[in-house]
Design an enzyme around this catalytic site. Structure first.
Site, PDB file in Angstrom:
ATOM      1  N   TYR A  49     -12.147  10.000  -6.950  1.00 37.08           N
ATOM      2  CA  TYR A  49     -10.686  10.020  -6.849  1.00 37.08           C
ATOM      3  C   TYR A  49     -10.238  11.255  -6.075  1.00 37.08           C
ATOM      4  O   TYR A  49      -9.404  11.171  -5.168  1.00 37.08           O
ATOM      5  CB  TYR A  49     -10.068  10.021  -8.250  1.00 37.08           C
ATOM      6  N   LYS A  95      -8.292  11.615  -2.355  1.00 31.41           N
ATOM      7  CA  LYS A  95      -7.033  12.332  -2.160  1.00 31.41           C
ATOM      8  C   LYS A  95      -7.194  13.521  -1.209  1.00 31.41           C
ATOM      9  O   LYS A  95      -6.281  13.820  -0.424  1.00 31.41           O
ATOM     10  CB  LYS A  95      -6.478  12.791  -3.508  1.00 31.41           C
ATOM     11  N   SER A 148       0.027  11.506  -2.903  1.00 25.22           N
ATOM     12  CA  SER A 148      -1.326  12.010  -3.094  1.00 25.22           C
ATOM     13  C   SER A 148      -1.464  12.433  -4.555  1.00 25.22           C
ATOM     14  O   SER A 148      -1.095  11.680  -5.458  1.00 25.22           O
ATOM     15  CB  SER A 148      -1.588  13.170  -2.127  1.00 25.22           C
TER      16      SER A 148
END
Length: 285
Positions: free
Chosen positions: A156, A160, A142
């Site tokens: 992004y 995650k 991650s």
């Protein structure tokens, strides 16, 4: 299983931390199934290591059948997989309003849905293809962005955060008898070639203030250097994979540690300040 006999399956093995970890594992004498979209970047390793130590497979994690086929090829060659490193990912930086929907979809398809395809097949493989009870270890790569949001990384970070939440649920769902371990690795900034390959969306005109945090970051990116040593990080990941009872969350890197501590302190302060507002909200049972 002794560490020297493990078979590793790594996605995104051609560059960045994935490449460094692949090299580290091979140097330790273990076996790697290295998957990537650009196989030419692994040609030097193919030349250096025998087919008994290294299997290279073309894989786009956004294509579910390719994921299934890659695991099948690993099974046919080595008979089992002991550690899966779910590492493939992509990013594009820009304010929420500046990132096009198409680019945002690529990020989510790779970092979230691609990771889901690999996670599903990993659990099934550990349970049904490995010897009964042997299980395996899933290392979800991650990011500290899975815990802390920062300007310019909305999609992004969303990918995650989603991966972190999904992984926590999966870890709570699996039967302990399967002997499957899962660890979320949440790195900070490391000095890899991926920094120079990062792309930016065109700036939105509303964010022209030069003092905005992401505006400053955009202007300074060309001279940016990751804080962490990726080779040393690969050694740490390798050490982590040897723990008999690895943690669910593994924050790594000086900047990531500080960001996590700041987030914890902020959350604790907020909970403490407004805890009394929840008094009396619970129904009498």
């Amino acid at each position: 299983m002794a560490s020297t006999s493990r078979v590793w399956f790594i996605t995104g093995a051609s560059s960045g931390l994935g490449r460094d970890l692949t090299e580290t594992i091979l140097q330790k004498g273990e076996t790697v199934v290295a998957t990537a979209r650009r196989l030419s970047l692994l040609n030097d390793l193919v030349t250096q290591y025998s087919s008994e130590r290294l299997l290279v497979i073309g894989l786009d994690v956004t294509q579910q059948q390719q994921v299934v086929d890659a695991f099948s090829q690993a099974k046919a060659r080595f008979g089992r997989i002991d550690v899966v490193v779910n590492n493939a990912g992509t990013t594009n930086l820009g304010e929420l309003e500046s990132v096009a929907d198409g680019q945002a979809k690529i990020i989510m398809d790779t970092n979230f849905w691609g990771a889901i395809y690999v996670t599903r097949e990993t659990i099934r493989f550990f349970r049904e293809e490995n010897p009964a009870g042997a299980g395996g270890l899933l290392l979800q790569i991650s990011s500290i962005a899975g815990l802390v949001g920062t300007p310019g990384r909305a999609f992004y970070t969303a990918s995650k955060h989603a991966l972190n939440g999904l992984t926590e649920c999966v870890a709570a769902e699996i039967d302990p008898a399967w002997n499957i371990k899962i660890t979320l690795i949440e790195p900070g900034s490391f000095n890899t070639e991926l920094i120079s390959k990062t792309t930016f969306s065109d700036p939105h005109p509303a964010y022209s203030n030069p003092n905005l945090p992401f505006t400053r970051l955009r202007e300074s990116w060309a001279t940016r250097v990751g804080r962490g040593d990726s080779r040393k990080a690969a050694e740490v990941f390798y050490k982590l994979a040897g723990l008999p009872d690895p943690p669910l969350h593994f924050v790594v890197g000086g900047d990531a540690i500080q960001m996590a501590r700041d987030k914890l302190a902020e959350l604790q302060a907020s909970v403490d300040m407004y805890e009394s507002w929840s008094a009396g909200l619970d129904r009498d049972m």
